[in-house]
Motif scaffolding. Structure first.
Motif, PDB file in Angstrom:
ATOM      1  N   LEU A 139     -25.159 -12.037 -23.405  1.00  0.00           N
ATOM      2  CA  LEU A 139     -24.024 -11.165 -23.711  1.00  0.00           C
ATOM      3  C   LEU A 139     -24.448  -9.915 -24.472  1.00  0.00           C
ATOM      4  N   LEU A 140     -25.537 -10.005 -25.208  1.00  0.00           N
ATOM      5  CA  LEU A 140     -26.018  -8.828 -25.924  1.00  0.00           C
ATOM      6  C   LEU A 140     -26.500  -7.743 -24.962  1.00  0.00           C
ATOM      7  N   GLY A 141     -26.731  -8.107 -23.703  1.00  0.00           N
ATOM      8  CA  GLY A 141     -27.138  -7.130 -22.700  1.00  0.00           C
ATOM      9  C   GLY A 141     -25.971  -6.349 -22.104  1.00  0.00           C
ATOM     10  N   VAL A 142     -24.753  -6.717 -22.455  1.00  0.00           N
ATOM     11  CA  VAL A 142     -23.561  -6.020 -21.971  1.00  0.00           C
ATOM     12  C   VAL A 142     -23.134  -5.024 -23.042  1.00  0.00           C
ATOM     13  N   ASP A 143     -22.810  -3.808 -22.654  1.00  0.00           N
ATOM     14  CA  ASP A 143     -22.371  -2.787 -23.601  1.00  0.00           C
ATOM     15  C   ASP A 143     -20.931  -3.079 -24.027  1.00  0.00           C
ATOM     16  N   LEU A 144     -20.777  -3.996 -24.972  1.00  0.00           N
ATOM     17  CA  LEU A 144     -19.453  -4.424 -25.418  1.00  0.00           C
ATOM     18  C   LEU A 144     -18.727  -3.356 -26.229  1.00  0.00           C
ATOM     19  N   ASP A 145     -19.445  -2.318 -26.655  1.00  0.00           N
ATOM     20  CA  ASP A 145     -18.803  -1.233 -27.405  1.00  0.00           C
ATOM     21  C   ASP A 145     -17.693  -0.570 -26.594  1.00  0.00           C
ATOM     22  N   LYS A 146     -17.790  -0.590 -25.278  1.00  0.00           N
ATOM     23  CA  LYS A 146     -16.810   0.063 -24.401  1.00  0.00           C
ATOM     24  C   LYS A 146     -15.488  -0.688 -24.319  1.00  0.00           C
ATOM     25  N   TYR A 147     -15.437  -1.929 -24.781  1.00  0.00           N
ATOM     26  CA  TYR A 147     -14.286  -2.794 -24.536  1.00  0.00           C
ATOM     27  C   TYR A 147     -13.591  -3.180 -25.832  1.00  0.00           C
ATOM     28  N   ASP A 148     -12.276  -3.299 -25.753  1.00  0.00           N
ATOM     29  CA  ASP A 148     -11.532  -3.806 -26.904  1.00  0.00           C
ATOM     30  C   ASP A 148     -11.185  -5.275 -26.727  1.00  0.00           C
ATOM     31  N   THR A 149     -11.172  -5.740 -25.469  1.00  0.00           N
ATOM     32  CA  THR A 149     -10.854  -7.136 -25.165  1.00  0.00           C
ATOM     33  C   THR A 149     -11.947  -7.711 -24.275  1.00  0.00           C
ATOM     34  N   ILE A 150     -12.513  -8.824 -24.704  1.00  0.00           N
ATOM     35  CA  ILE A 150     -13.583  -9.488 -23.951  1.00  0.00           C
ATOM     36  C   ILE A 150     -13.131 -10.904 -23.633  1.00  0.00           C
ATOM     37  N   ILE A 151     -13.135 -11.240 -22.354  1.00  0.00           N
ATOM     38  CA  ILE A 151     -12.737 -12.567 -21.882  1.00  0.00           C
ATOM     39  C   ILE A 151     -13.975 -13.217 -21.274  1.00  0.00           C
ATOM     40  N   ILE A 152     -14.343 -14.375 -21.789  1.00  0.00           N
ATOM     41  CA  ILE A 152     -15.533 -15.082 -21.311  1.00  0.00           C
ATOM     42  C   ILE A 152     -15.096 -16.296 -20.503  1.00  0.00           C
ATOM     43  N   LEU A 153     -15.666 -16.454 -19.327  1.00  0.00           N
ATOM     44  CA  LEU A 153     -15.438 -17.627 -18.477  1.00  0.00           C
ATOM     45  C   LEU A 153     -16.642 -18.540 -18.640  1.00  0.00           C
ATOM     46  N   ASP A 154     -16.410 -19.777 -19.094  1.00  0.00           N
ATOM     47  CA  ASP A 154     -17.540 -20.675 -19.334  1.00  0.00           C
ATOM     48  C   ASP A 154     -17.035 -22.117 -19.403  1.00  0.00           C
ATOM     49  N   VAL A 155     -17.913 -23.061 -19.157  1.00  0.00           N
ATOM     50  CA  VAL A 155     -17.563 -24.464 -19.359  1.00  0.00           C
ATOM     51  C   VAL A 155     -17.511 -24.730 -20.857  1.00  0.00           C
ATOM     52  N   ALA A 156     -16.777 -25.773 -21.229  1.00  0.00           N
ATOM     53  CA  ALA A 156     -16.699 -26.148 -22.645  1.00  0.00           C
ATOM     54  C   ALA A 156     -16.507 -27.647 -22.758  1.00  0.00           C
ATOM     55  N   ASN A 157     -17.072 -28.203 -23.778  1.00  0.00           N
ATOM     56  CA  ASN A 157     -16.954 -29.627 -24.051  1.00  0.00           C
ATOM     57  C   ASN A 157     -15.646 -29.853 -24.816  1.00  0.00           C
ATOM     58  N   ILE A 158     -14.548 -29.919 -24.071  1.00  0.00           N
ATOM     59  CA  ILE A 158     -13.216 -30.070 -24.651  1.00  0.00           C
ATOM     60  C   ILE A 158     -12.568 -31.337 -24.088  1.00  0.00           C
ATOM     61  N   ASN A 159     -11.492 -31.765 -24.717  1.00  0.00           N
ATOM     62  CA  ASN A 159     -10.781 -32.956 -24.248  1.00  0.00           C
ATOM     63  C   ASN A 159      -9.882 -32.669 -23.059  1.00  0.00           C
ATOM     64  N   GLU A 160      -9.365 -31.441 -22.978  1.00  0.00           N
ATOM     65  CA  GLU A 160      -8.502 -31.064 -21.855  1.00  0.00           C
ATOM     66  C   GLU A 160      -9.334 -30.753 -20.617  1.00  0.00           C
ATOM     67  N   GLU A 161      -8.665 -30.701 -19.458  1.00  0.00           N
ATOM     68  CA  GLU A 161      -9.362 -30.331 -18.215  1.00  0.00           C
ATOM     69  C   GLU A 161      -9.774 -28.868 -18.239  1.00  0.00           C
ATOM     70  N   TYR A 162      -8.961 -28.038 -18.849  1.00  0.00           N
ATOM     71  CA  TYR A 162      -9.238 -26.613 -18.984  1.00  0.00           C
ATOM     72  C   TYR A 162      -8.429 -26.098 -20.163  1.00  0.00           C
ATOM     73  N   LYS A 163      -8.788 -24.915 -20.624  1.00  0.00           N
ATOM     74  CA  LYS A 163      -8.060 -24.338 -21.749  1.00  0.00           C
ATOM     75  C   LYS A 163      -8.372 -22.852 -21.833  1.00  0.00           C
ATOM     76  N   ILE A 164      -7.408 -22.104 -22.315  1.00  0.00           N
ATOM     77  CA  ILE A 164      -7.591 -20.676 -22.574  1.00  0.00           C
ATOM     78  C   ILE A 164      -7.231 -20.460 -24.038  1.00  0.00           C
ATOM     79  N   PHE A 165      -8.141 -19.857 -24.785  1.00  0.00           N
ATOM     80  CA  PHE A 165      -7.804 -19.609 -26.173  1.00  0.00           C
ATOM     81  C   PHE A 165      -8.565 -18.417 -26.723  1.00  0.00           C
TER      82      PHE A 165
END
Length: 165
Positions: free
Chosen positions: A42-68
Motif C-alpha cells: 500500500l505504501l506504493g500507492v500515492d494515497l496523498d491524492k485520496y481522501d477516502t481509501i477502501i481496501i478489499l481483503d480477507v479477514a479473520n472475522i466471525n461473520e461471512e463478510y463485513k464492511i467497516f
C-alpha cells in the motif's frame, strides 16, 4: 477523490478475494479509482491524492463478510485483518484519510489458485451491501450480483466442476 484497492495473494486460494474482486469491478465504478494491488505494498500507492481509501481483503472475522471503517486504536493497531503488516504504518502516515475495509471470511488459505465455492457464496451475499455502501460514499456502482459472480468464476474460481459451482 476516492480509491478502492484490492489486495491479496491469488496463489493462496481465498486470500485472493480482494485482488479478484478489484479486477472484476475495474471499469464498473464511477467517482472512484479501482486498482488491483495484488501482493503490492500500500505504501506504493500515492494515497496523498485520496481522501477516502477502501481496501478489499480477507479477514479473520466471525461473520461471512463485513464492511467497516478502520479506526486506529491508541497503539495504531487494527487487529481484525490477516494482512495488517504495513497497515499500522499507513494509518499513522495518513491520519487525515478515511479508511474502510470490505472483508470476506476465507474458507481456504493454502497454496492453490482461485476462490473456493464458499468464498464465492459469501461474495454473492456481500455485493448488494457493498453497492449500497459505495452509494453512501457517493461512489456510483450498479453491480449486478450474477454478473460479478460469473466474472469471478471465469477469472478467479478453481476446480469449478469439482466444487459444483
Amino acid at each position: 477523490m476516492k480509491i478502492i484497492i484490492g489486495v491479496g495473494n491469488r496463489l493462496m486460494k481465498d486470500d485472493g478475494f480482494g485482488s479478484c474482486l478489484a479486477e472484476v469491478i475495474i471499469g464498473k465504478v464511477n467517482n472512484a479509482e479501482v486498482i488491483d494491488l495484488g501482493l503490492g505494498n500500500l505504501l506504493g500507492v500515492d494515497l496523498d491524492k485520496y481522501d477516502t481509501i477502501i481496501i478489499l481483503d480477507v479477514a479473520n472475522i466471525n461473520e461471512e463478510y463485513k464492511i467497516f471503517k478502520i479506526i486506529p486504536t491508541g497503539e495504531g493497531k487494527f487487529e481484525e485483518t490477516l494482512h495488517d503488516l504495513g497497515l499500522n504504518t499507513i494509518l499513522k502516515l495518513y491520519e487525515d484519510k478515511e479508511f474502510y475495509i470490505v472483508t470476506c471470511k476465507p474458507e481456504e488459505i493454502e497454496v492453490g489458485y482461485g476462490l473456493s465455492k464458499e468464498c464465492l457464496l459469501r461474495i454473492e451475499k456481500l455485493i448488494p451491501e457493498f453497492t449500497a455502501f459505495l452509494r453512501k460514499l457517493e461512489i456510483n456502482a450498479d453491480f449486478r450480483v450474477r454478473d460479478i459472480i460469473e466474472e469471478l468464476k471465469k477469472r478467479c474460481a478453481y476446480s469449478t466442476i469439482s466444487n459444483g459451482i
